[in-house]
Design an enzyme around this catalytic site. Structure first.
Site, PDB file in Angstrom:
ATOM      1  N   CYS A 258       0.842  -1.200   0.000  1.00  0.00           N
ATOM      2  CA  CYS A 258       0.000   0.000   0.000  1.00  0.00           C
ATOM      3  C   CYS A 258       0.878   1.252   0.000  1.00  0.00           C
ATOM      4  O   CYS A 258       1.628   1.483   0.957  1.00  0.00           O
ATOM      5  CB  CYS A 258      -0.907  -0.008   1.229  1.00  0.00           C
ATOM      6  SG  CYS A 258      -2.004   1.430   1.310  1.00  0.00           S
ATOM      7  N   PRO A 259       0.799   2.079  -1.035  1.00  0.00           N
ATOM      8  CA  PRO A 259       1.618   3.304  -1.065  1.00  0.00           C
ATOM      9  C   PRO A 259       1.179   4.329  -0.023  1.00  0.00           C
ATOM     10  O   PRO A 259       1.986   5.171   0.385  1.00  0.00           O
ATOM     11  CB  PRO A 259       1.407   3.833  -2.490  1.00  0.00           C
ATOM     12  CG  PRO A 259       0.092   3.264  -2.918  1.00  0.00           C
ATOM     13  CD  PRO A 259      -0.003   1.923  -2.260  1.00  0.00           C
TER      14      PRO A 259
END
Length: 365
Positions: free
Chosen positions: A153-154
């Site tokens: 997840c950025p």
């Protein structure tokens, strides 16, 4: 070598931009709600007090779960999944894939492995030089193998997997609560500013913009939150939802599903009082997971887990020995059979007692 190292450092630095953006938005939302809305705009003391209490509760839980999701290190395979020195040297020297697989199968004999590659081979990571446990995948962004990897997840600059998946779900939950509460409580003042019922002030911009931002994030988070709740109920990761895990008898998207209640307990734990707290309570060690004992969907009404039925792949597959599921994992399946065994033992004792009574009566007569 130096340019590669510099590029890697730049990539790591740029990866924090989404996190910094979220942090700045949260800090501004705190100022806009507490100062501009509650202190400067709302004059009713009781309403102001209630808004501040509820806001700070949701804010603390949101920040706590977000922090845990970001800074909890992803869990990696243990040393037992690494090749011993002699087998590792043989594997690296060997050029034929068939012989390499024979080496991996020999090492994997005592490991709790039930999934394979699409071609039926042992799952091995050449980058990390480790046999992949079930549901483990290599993350190119983190450059490591992550246990029960869901996705990278950025927005948290971290891999979401076994060690922090509960934190991620709670992060989505409390961020949704945070945005919903802000949008609901700001709505009436948004309308008043919009219709000029309140006098013009510098708080107008903050209140109007706060409502738009909260509503926008609420809509985007809601879809992601709903999707991951569905995944938890099915006991699937995002990767497994797109590509079903391959067992010895073939791909099975429900291979790890044990029924809704046990699927929830596997992520959130047995004690419900800790479910809403961002503390680690997930079951197991992330290295092995209980699988279904039958091949039909366990969530259908006609489904029942029978203790004597084995997975079809365990019979039809190659004669490889695999260690049983660990005790911490196996208790998910064990509870269903205790009551049945106890009833059987009670019936046996009762029959023995009745026979003894009959014999004693006949001897006395």
């Amino acid at each position: 070598m130096a340019p590669t190292h510099v590029l890697r450092c730049c990539q790591r630095g740029l990866a924090w931009i989404p996190v910094i953006f979220i942090a700045l938005v949260v800090c501004w939302s705190y100022y806009a709600y507490v100062v501009e809305l509650c202190i400067l705009t709302i004059h009713n003391t009781g309403e102001k007090f209630i808004y501040l209490v509820v806001f700070h509760l949701s804010f603390v839980m949101f920040v706590w779960s977000y922090w845990k999701t970001i800074f909890t290190r992803p869990a990696n395979p243990s040393k037992e999944f690494c090749l011993p020195k002699s087998e590792k040297e043989q594997y690296e020297k060997e050029q034929r894939p068939e012989t390499q697989q024979e080496i991996l199968k020999r090492v994997a004999t005592g490991l709790p492995l039930y999934t394979r590659t699409g071609a039926g081979a042992v799952r091995y990571c050449d980058r990390c030089q480790v046999i992949k446990p079930d549901r483990c995948h290599h993350c190119s962004a983190c450059d490591m193998c992550v246990l029960k990897m869901d996705h990278h997840c950025p927005w948290v600059n971290n891999c979401v997997g076994f060690s922090n998946y509960k934190f991620f779900i709670l992060f989505l939950t409390y961020s949704l609560v945070y945005c919903l509460f802000i949008a609901a409580s700001v709505l009436q003042y948004f309308i008043k500013f919009w219709t000029s019922d309140l006098p013009e002030s510098h708080a107008k911009f903050h209140v109007l913009f706060l409502f738009f931002v909260a509503a926008m994030f609420c809509i985007s988070i809601l879809s992601l939150f709903t999707y991951h709740l569905w995944l938890v109920g099915k006991n699937r990761s995002t990767i497994e939802a797109f590509r079903a895990p391959v067992f010895r008898n073939g791909p099975d998207k429900n291979g790890f599903s044990l029924g809704f209640s046990k699927n929830i307990a596997q992520v959130f734990g047995d004690q419900k009082k800790y479910w809403l707290l961002p503390v680690f309570t997930s079951q197991g060690d992330g290295l092995s997971f209980p699988t279904r004992l039958v091949t039909i969907d366990p969530e259908q009404p006609t489904e029942c887990l029978q203790p004597g039925v084995l997975d079809k792949g365990a019979v039809e597959g190659p004669a490889e020995q695999t260690s049983p599921v660990s005790e911490s994992q196996n208790r998910l399946l064990a509870n269903d059979y205790h009551s049945e065994d106890e009833h059987k033992e009670t019936d046996i004792l009762k029959s023995d007692e009745s026979e003894a009574i009959t014999i004693s009566i006949e001897s006395e007569s």
